[in-house]
Write an enzyme that holds these catalytic residues in place. Structure first.
Site, PDB file in Angstrom:
ATOM      1  N   HIS A 126      -3.371 -18.298 -45.958  1.00 46.64           N
ATOM      2  CA  HIS A 126      -2.491 -19.397 -46.358  1.00 46.64           C
ATOM      3  C   HIS A 126      -1.032 -19.080 -46.042  1.00 46.64           C
ATOM      4  O   HIS A 126      -0.597 -17.940 -46.210  1.00 46.64           O
ATOM      5  CB  HIS A 126      -2.629 -19.687 -47.857  1.00 46.64           C
ATOM      6  CG  HIS A 126      -3.970 -20.197 -48.244  1.00 46.64           C
ATOM      7  ND1 HIS A 126      -4.997 -19.350 -48.601  1.00 46.64           N
ATOM      8  CD2 HIS A 126      -4.458 -21.461 -48.319  1.00 46.64           C
ATOM      9  CE1 HIS A 126      -6.068 -20.078 -48.905  1.00 46.64           C
ATOM     10  NE2 HIS A 126      -5.773 -21.355 -48.726  1.00 46.64           N
ATOM     11  N   SER A 163      -6.195 -26.882 -49.218  1.00 52.10           N
ATOM     12  CA  SER A 163      -5.185 -25.987 -49.799  1.00 52.10           C
ATOM     13  C   SER A 163      -3.970 -25.804 -48.901  1.00 52.10           C
ATOM     14  O   SER A 163      -2.872 -25.512 -49.395  1.00 52.10           O
ATOM     15  CB  SER A 163      -5.809 -24.615 -50.093  1.00 52.10           C
ATOM     16  OG  SER A 163      -6.375 -24.053 -48.922  1.00 52.10           O
ATOM     17  N   ASP A 183      -3.464 -13.043 -48.708  1.00 53.31           N
ATOM     18  CA  ASP A 183      -4.852 -13.305 -48.316  1.00 53.31           C
ATOM     19  C   ASP A 183      -5.017 -13.427 -46.803  1.00 53.31           C
ATOM     20  O   ASP A 183      -6.136 -13.467 -46.289  1.00 53.31           O
ATOM     21  CB  ASP A 183      -5.394 -14.548 -49.020  1.00 53.31           C
ATOM     22  CG  ASP A 183      -4.660 -15.843 -48.655  1.00 53.31           C
ATOM     23  OD1 ASP A 183      -3.851 -15.843 -47.708  1.00 53.31           O
ATOM     24  OD2 ASP A 183      -4.906 -16.860 -49.330  1.00 53.31           O
TER      25      ASP A 183
END
Length: 214
Positions: A186, A37, A183
């Site tokens: 990221h 990701s 979060d």
């Protein structure tokens, strides 16, 4: 007056002359960002992912490059090994190999992670693809023993295979909330900008040094 066709010898000379004058169009340097990701651009808008911004930065510096985004959110090194061959097409010059973070977050044995990365590197080397290894670091809550085993993976593999190593993919971004999504894991768009800025000299050096680089 009827048009006279040029003599064969003269025609050959003309064709050779035009071929000489025509610029030689080199193929763009083909790069694949192969990762999870962090490479895919989780939570970002189109145009904000790491491969897209790195390509833009390299082109701004005069390099004819195309960077394919082969990042898959949630991917582990096991998943990466399974999809490697079809994710990296023939003609690829350079792979930025960025995997391992999800292994770490799931508590996968560092030995498994290392073996998977080792196998991927061996496959890419057999295809004569240049590899830039992007390292990761273990989260502190996993304990010092796990961190020691995991954090050493990338330097060991770089030494074993003679690879260039970018020690920590999230350098300058990790643990800095201003560069992260909500979060806390990221990078946001500003975080990607910082990552690209720091990563740029390493990848640019490889492009310049490779014989078919521009």
């Amino acid at each position: 007056m009827a048009f006279k066709r040029p003599a064969p010898a003269l025609l050959v000379v003309i064709l050779v002359w035009f071929a000489f004058l025509s610029p030689v169009m080199a193929e763009p340097h083909q790069i694949v960002g192969f990762g999870d990701s962090l490479m895919a651009g989780f939570g970002l808008n189109p145009g904000e992912s790491f491969p897209e911004k790195l390509e833009k930065a390299l082109r701004a510096r005069g390099h004819d490059v195309v960077i394919a985004n082969a990042g898959v959110s949630g991917d582990t090194t096991s998943g990466g090994l399974a999809r490697l061959d079809w994710s990296v097409p023939d003609g690829t010059d350079l792979v930025i190999l960025e995997l391992g973070a999800n292994d770490m977050l799931r508590g996968v044995s560092p030995k498994i992670t290392e073996n998977n990365l080792d196998a991927m590197i061996a496959r890419l080397k057999a295809r004569n693809v240049t590899i830039l290894l992007a390292g990761m670091r273990a989260a502190p809550n996993l304990g010092p023993d796990y961190a020691a085993a995991f954090n050493g993976i990338y330097s060991r593999l770089a030494e074993k295979h003679g690879l260039p190593l970018y020690p920590f993919f999230l350098d300058g971004v990790a643990a800095d909330r201003s560069f992260l999504l909500e979060d806390g894991m990221h990078p946001n768009a500003a975080g990607i900008d910082r990552m690209v800025e720091r990563f740029l000299p390493t990848v640019e050096k490889l492009i310049v040094e490779r014989p078919d680089g521009t």
